[in-house]
Design an enzyme around this catalytic site. Structure first.
Site, PDB file in Angstrom:
ATOM      1  N   ALA A  67      -4.423   7.636  -4.692  1.00  0.00           N
ATOM      2  CA  ALA A  67      -2.855   7.063  -4.848  1.00  0.00           C
ATOM      3  C   ALA A  67      -2.934   5.341  -5.280  1.00  0.00           C
ATOM      4  O   ALA A  67      -2.827   4.710  -4.267  1.00  0.00           O
ATOM      5  CB  ALA A  67      -1.894   7.106  -3.682  1.00  0.00           C
ATOM      6  N   THR A  85       0.775  -1.131  -0.059  1.00  0.00           N
ATOM      7  CA  THR A  85      -0.171   0.164  -0.034  1.00  0.00           C
ATOM      8  C   THR A  85       0.677   1.233   0.012  1.00  0.00           C
ATOM      9  O   THR A  85       1.972   1.043  -0.330  1.00  0.00           O
ATOM     10  CB  THR A  85      -1.045  -0.029   1.212  1.00  0.00           C
ATOM     11  OG1 THR A  85      -1.847   1.140   0.899  1.00  0.00           O
ATOM     12  CG2 THR A  85      -0.347   0.295   2.516  1.00  0.00           C
ATOM     13  N   ASN A  86       0.377   2.313   0.188  1.00  0.00           N
ATOM     14  CA  ASN A  86       1.044   3.705   0.476  1.00  0.00           C
ATOM     15  C   ASN A  86       0.343   4.535   1.384  1.00  0.00           C
ATOM     16  O   ASN A  86      -0.378   4.354   2.140  1.00  0.00           O
ATOM     17  CB  ASN A  86       1.180   4.236  -0.836  1.00  0.00           C
ATOM     18  CG  ASN A  86      -0.366   4.618  -1.472  1.00  0.00           C
ATOM     19  OD1 ASN A  86      -0.982   5.472  -0.796  1.00  0.00           O
ATOM     20  ND2 ASN A  86      -0.912   4.012  -2.381  1.00  0.00           N
ATOM     21  N   HIS A  87       0.947   5.763   1.570  1.00  0.00           N
ATOM     22  CA  HIS A  87       0.847   6.587   2.651  1.00  0.00           C
ATOM     23  C   HIS A  87      -0.327   7.360   2.830  1.00  0.00           C
ATOM     24  O   HIS A  87      -0.730   8.201   3.373  1.00  0.00           O
ATOM     25  CB  HIS A  87       1.970   7.458   3.194  1.00  0.00           C
ATOM     26  CG  HIS A  87       3.207   6.787   3.658  1.00  0.00           C
ATOM     27  ND1 HIS A  87       3.325   6.143   4.641  1.00  0.00           N
ATOM     28  CD2 HIS A  87       4.554   6.773   2.993  1.00  0.00           C
ATOM     29  CE1 HIS A  87       4.531   5.741   4.901  1.00  0.00           C
ATOM     30  NE2 HIS A  87       5.064   5.929   4.037  1.00  0.00           N
TER      31      HIS A  87
END
Ligand code: C5P
Length: 404
Positions: free
Chosen positions: A277, A208-210
């Protein structure tokens, strides 16, 4: 423009309360129906008789009339209002609004009101500049309250500085602008993608990402406040959409986000804002069992590209639809953003850079540069995400109306 609009005017105890008389007269002259709420202190600055006569409605101060027990319901006043305008708003009332104190009718009505709220602060320059007042105003702004900025000039104290309430004519213009903005998106559908995606590796791990979804949710609220029907395809976030005009479509993976977003685009969205995102790569296969630690050596994970939602919409784009992308860059931001705008056939790209302090993931602030298909570049300053969202929607409005 204000014909038939219900405006509740809250008047608090500042010397600027004398301007409330002119303000009521201007609002009534524009066709608005005005009900005035006053605090006890405000009655010392301007008489209820003056405001009752000008507004053609009795003034409300107490929760009930001690003579006959008649109850002034803050709930029904709040529901009646199309706009709750507090002018003048003292430092005291702003602080109470920011913290939820409800010790008079004016404040309980604020807590009950479902309509847009605007405040016109009035106070001495030092009180206005004080960190506490500024942070209260910021809290209110974040919650969607419109602040009608005070002017700089001579104050009742004899000092000169910022704190003098905006003149009634200026407040009237601000009220008109609020109403015109509010309805500008009625009948339009706005599709938004939000948050990160999760790409499962095995039953316990994912990529995943922030992204927190804060920017997309702020945009969704602004579009909804202005009357749009908003469809929010959201990856896993800890946020809740507030407006009843927002329908959330929760998704987890990039593939699910692509499927749902393309379905909603094809259902006829007028404006599509791709704010999520989305993972660019996903594991070539999801393993059914947890990957065990290898005895030695590195572990290689096979990744395959995901579908680029923005680029896919770019390929099937209807001439009457408007699409906006985001570009979060770590280097050579402008060049990369311009390239994405072309490649994904977008009408507008919102660029932010991770090199900017206070911008990007998980912050409550952002600084963006807007680049349109026509090549125009508009750079903003560091603001709350809600304010940035307002600026972006204003800009989309301008571009759409100029292309019509
Ligand atoms: O190419 P890059 O991912 O940096 O482009 C960012 C823009 O493209 C954002 O608007 C993002 O939401 C969108 N995007 C997308 N689908 C992807 C990857 C990015 O819609 N798979």
């Amino acid at each position: 423009m204000l014909k038939g609009k219900h405006i509740v005017l809250g008047v608090t105890g500042s010397i600027a309360a004398y301007k409330a008389a002119t303000l009521v007269r201007l609002l009534v002259k524009e066709g608005a129906e005005v009900k005035v709420l006053m605090t006890e202190m405000a009655k010392h600055f301007i008489t209820p008789l003056t405001l009752a006569t000008l507004s053609k409605n009795p003034i409300l101060v107490e929760f009930y009339n001690p003579e006959n027990g008649d109850w002034n319901s803050h709930v029904s006043i709040g529901l009646w209002a199309d706009l709750y305008l507090i002018a003048p708003a003292t430092a005291n009332t702003l602080a109470k609004m920011a913290t939820g104190v409800a010790d008079n009718l004016l404040l309980t009505t604020y807590l009950s009101a479902k309509c847009p709220v605007a405040v016109a602060p009035a106070m001495d320059l030092d009180m206005y500049a004080h960190t506490t007042t500024q942070s209260n105003l910021e809290t209110l702004r974040q919650r969607g309250v419109s602040i009608i900025e005070p002017e700089s000039g001579e104050l009742a104290s004899g000092l000169v500085g910022k704190g003098r309430m905006e003149e009634p004519e200026g407040i009237l213009q601000a009220v008109k602008a609020l109403f015109s903005r509010q309805g500008s998106w009625v009948g339009k559908t706005v599709l938004l993608t939000a948050g990160p995606t999760r790409e499962e590796i095995d039953p316990v791990r994912y990529i995943t990402n922030h992204s927190t979804g804060k920017m997309a949710y702020a945009l969704a609220e602004v579009f909804a406040d202005r009357g749009a029907h908003v469809e929010l395809v959201s990856g896993p976030v800890h946020l809740k959409a507030q407006s009843p005009n927002i329908t959330v479509y929760p998704v987890v993976s990039a593939a699910q986000m692509a499927e749902r977003t393309l379905e909603r685009y094809q259902a006829g969205a007028d404006v599509t804002v791709l704010c999520a995102a989305v993972a660019d790569y996903t594991p070539a296969q999801r393993l059914d069992r947890k990957i065990k630690r290898e005895k030695k050596g590195p572990y290689a994970l096979d990744l395959v590209p995901t579908q680029d939602i923005a680029a896919t919409i770019g390929q099937i784009k209807r001439a009457d639809s408007f699409t906006v992308g985001f570009a979060l860059e770590t280097d050579d931001a402008l060049h990369h953003a311009q390239d994405k705008l072309q490649r994904k056939n977008l009408d507008l790209i919102v660029m932010n850079s991770l090199e900017d302090p206070g911008a990007g993931f998980a912050t409550d602030t952002n600084r963006v540069t807007l680049i349109s298909k026509q090549g125009a570049i508009k750079s903003g300053t560091l603001k709350s995400k809600k304010e940035v969202a307002s600026d972006i929607v204003d800009h989309i409005e301008e571009l759409i109306c100029c292309n019509d």
